[in-house]
Design an enzyme around this catalytic site. Sequence first.
Site, PDB file in Angstrom:
ATOM      1  N   ARG A 148       0.842  -1.193   0.000  1.00 39.61           N
ATOM      2  CA  ARG A 148       0.000   0.000   0.000  1.00 39.61           C
ATOM      3  C   ARG A 148       0.879   1.245   0.000  1.00 39.61           C
ATOM      4  O   ARG A 148       2.025   1.229   0.456  1.00 39.61           O
ATOM      5  CB  ARG A 148      -0.909   0.016   1.231  1.00 39.61           C
ATOM      6  CG  ARG A 148      -1.820  -1.199   1.357  1.00 39.61           C
ATOM      7  CD  ARG A 148      -2.614  -1.140   2.656  1.00 39.61           C
ATOM      8  NE  ARG A 148      -3.543  -2.254   2.813  1.00 39.61           N
ATOM      9  CZ  ARG A 148      -3.247  -3.395   3.440  1.00 39.61           C
ATOM     10  NH1 ARG A 148      -2.042  -3.552   3.995  1.00 39.61           N
ATOM     11  NH2 ARG A 148      -4.137  -4.360   3.540  1.00 39.61           N
TER      12      ARG A 148
ATOM     13  N   ARG B 128      -1.114  -1.823  -6.872  1.00 39.34           N
ATOM     14  CA  ARG B 128      -1.311  -2.957  -5.956  1.00 39.34           C
ATOM     15  C   ARG B 128      -2.223  -4.001  -6.601  1.00 39.34           C
ATOM     16  O   ARG B 128      -1.938  -5.202  -6.565  1.00 39.34           O
ATOM     17  CB  ARG B 128      -1.894  -2.430  -4.647  1.00 39.34           C
ATOM     18  CG  ARG B 128      -2.237  -3.484  -3.588  1.00 39.34           C
ATOM     19  CD  ARG B 128      -2.612  -2.745  -2.306  1.00 39.34           C
ATOM     20  NE  ARG B 128      -3.289  -3.592  -1.327  1.00 39.34           N
ATOM     21  CZ  ARG B 128      -2.660  -4.373  -0.443  1.00 39.34           C
ATOM     22  NH1 ARG B 128      -1.345  -4.452  -0.460  1.00 39.34           N
ATOM     23  NH2 ARG B 128      -3.339  -5.079   0.435  1.00 39.34           N
TER      24      ARG B 128
ATOM     25  N   TYR C 104      -9.459 -10.495  -7.070  1.00 39.05           N
ATOM     26  CA  TYR C 104      -8.480 -10.548  -8.156  1.00 39.05           C
ATOM     27  C   TYR C 104      -8.720 -11.730  -9.089  1.00 39.05           C
ATOM     28  O   TYR C 104      -8.320 -11.691 -10.246  1.00 39.05           O
ATOM     29  CB  TYR C 104      -7.061 -10.583  -7.580  1.00 39.05           C
ATOM     30  CG  TYR C 104      -6.771  -9.356  -6.758  1.00 39.05           C
ATOM     31  CD1 TYR C 104      -6.675  -8.102  -7.353  1.00 39.05           C
ATOM     32  CD2 TYR C 104      -6.637  -9.420  -5.379  1.00 39.05           C
ATOM     33  CE1 TYR C 104      -6.448  -6.963  -6.612  1.00 39.05           C
ATOM     34  CE2 TYR C 104      -6.403  -8.283  -4.615  1.00 39.05           C
ATOM     35  CZ  TYR C 104      -6.316  -7.057  -5.245  1.00 39.05           C
ATOM     36  OH  TYR C 104      -6.103  -5.925  -4.505  1.00 39.05           O
TER      37      TYR C 104
ATOM     38  N   HIS D 121      -2.961   2.484  -5.581  1.00 37.67           N
ATOM     39  CA  HIS D 121      -3.690   1.255  -5.262  1.00 37.67           C
ATOM     40  C   HIS D 121      -3.917   0.430  -6.526  1.00 37.67           C
ATOM     41  O   HIS D 121      -4.066  -0.792  -6.465  1.00 37.67           O
ATOM     42  CB  HIS D 121      -5.020   1.578  -4.592  1.00 37.67           C
ATOM     43  CG  HIS D 121      -5.427   0.571  -3.561  1.00 37.67           C
ATOM     44  ND1 HIS D 121      -4.748   0.384  -2.376  1.00 37.67           N
ATOM     45  CD2 HIS D 121      -6.432  -0.340  -3.543  1.00 37.67           C
ATOM     46  CE1 HIS D 121      -5.307  -0.574  -1.672  1.00 37.67           C
ATOM     47  NE2 HIS D 121      -6.330  -1.044  -2.367  1.00 37.67           N
TER      48      HIS D 121
ATOM     49  N   LYS E 110      -1.848  -2.681   8.015  1.00 40.84           N
ATOM     50  CA  LYS E 110      -3.002  -2.256   8.804  1.00 40.84           C
ATOM     51  C   LYS E 110      -3.023  -2.982  10.140  1.00 40.84           C
ATOM     52  O   LYS E 110      -2.686  -4.158  10.218  1.00 40.84           O
ATOM     53  CB  LYS E 110      -4.288  -2.548   8.038  1.00 40.84           C
ATOM     54  CG  LYS E 110      -4.517  -1.634   6.829  1.00 40.84           C
ATOM     55  CD  LYS E 110      -5.871  -1.899   6.204  1.00 40.84           C
ATOM     56  CE  LYS E 110      -6.156  -0.919   5.073  1.00 40.84           C
ATOM     57  NZ  LYS E 110      -7.484  -1.162   4.461  1.00 40.84           N
TER      58      LYS E 110
ATOM     59  N   HIS F 122      -3.846  -9.116   3.439  1.00 38.17           N
ATOM     60  CA  HIS F 122      -5.298  -9.114   3.619  1.00 38.17           C
ATOM     61  C   HIS F 122      -5.668  -9.962   4.827  1.00 38.17           C
ATOM     62  O   HIS F 122      -5.186 -11.079   4.981  1.00 38.17           O
ATOM     63  CB  HIS F 122      -5.995  -9.689   2.383  1.00 38.17           C
ATOM     64  CG  HIS F 122      -5.988  -8.766   1.212  1.00 38.17           C
ATOM     65  ND1 HIS F 122      -6.154  -9.198  -0.092  1.00 38.17           N
ATOM     66  CD2 HIS F 122      -5.852  -7.414   1.144  1.00 38.17           C
ATOM     67  CE1 HIS F 122      -6.115  -8.158  -0.898  1.00 38.17           C
ATOM     68  NE2 HIS F 122      -5.932  -7.072  -0.186  1.00 38.17           N
TER      69      HIS F 122
END
Length: 299
Positions: A150, A248, A280, A245, A174, A271
């Site tokens: 990110r 990404r 994806y 993004h 995150k 994730h």
Amino acid sequence: MARALGEFERHIAVERDLTVHTVRAYLGDLSSLLEHLTRLGGQDVTDLDLRALRSWLAKQQTTGRARTTIARRATAARVFTAWLHRTGRLPVDVGARLASPKSHRTLPSVLRQDEALALVESASAAAAEDGPIGVRDAAILELMYATGIRVGELCGLDIDDVDFERNVVRVLGKGRKERTVPFGLPAAAALRRWLDHGRADLRREGVGAALFVGARGGRIDQRVVRQVVHARVSAVPGAPDIAPHGLRHTAATHLLEGGADLRTVQELLGHASMATTQVYTHISNERLRSAYQQAHPRA
């Protein structure tokens, strides 16, 4: 209400260590909820009930809010009411039964493999003419495409986070979750050029160990990275206008197209849920279907 919201802010910012952006989003949504509760005659968070929550979401829909926005606000409300119940402010979790609309997930734009190659190669070629800024931009693009990290993770990198012996970078994602992501030889070479022939010319005293720095010598800002990506991608003929993004998404899509399994891509991207990574596979299927329709005479 203000006191409860302030204590909830401390909870998600300090105890859960959510990002500044996430905290701001939660507070905006919940301020809207509490204002709506006040208009309904509520005087305290104890007046929150399922009817008030549903009324609030219904108002969002009538004012034309997108399904994704309504779904996000419903999530914020459920997190808030669960915390209110857990801390003894509500006798029951009134948000546990709150449903939210399923958001229509739009497939993000991604670069084709030839477009991604043109992007990094053109940036590398321009580095010689653009000086330290060009060398930095080439390293940023190579690393982002190689790793799929990110933009916030990229800007937070320090020099010690890069391991050239194993060609991996340590990323703080995150929720302060740390992961290690590999990168290839082109990205390694671009990073070496930046560290050996660019960073020292831009950095100022006191910047610390920041891997990437801006034109004024401080740690690079996310807005600068976005400008770099938009500018470089716009120079690639036929490429969609993507943000960081989008790089990404591109990296993840190309990994899957190259044979990587979903679990591996999930770990590389950081994730928390496999469901997030599965988008994806839809991108790859859509690209395959589009190519088939364009190429097959009986499509």
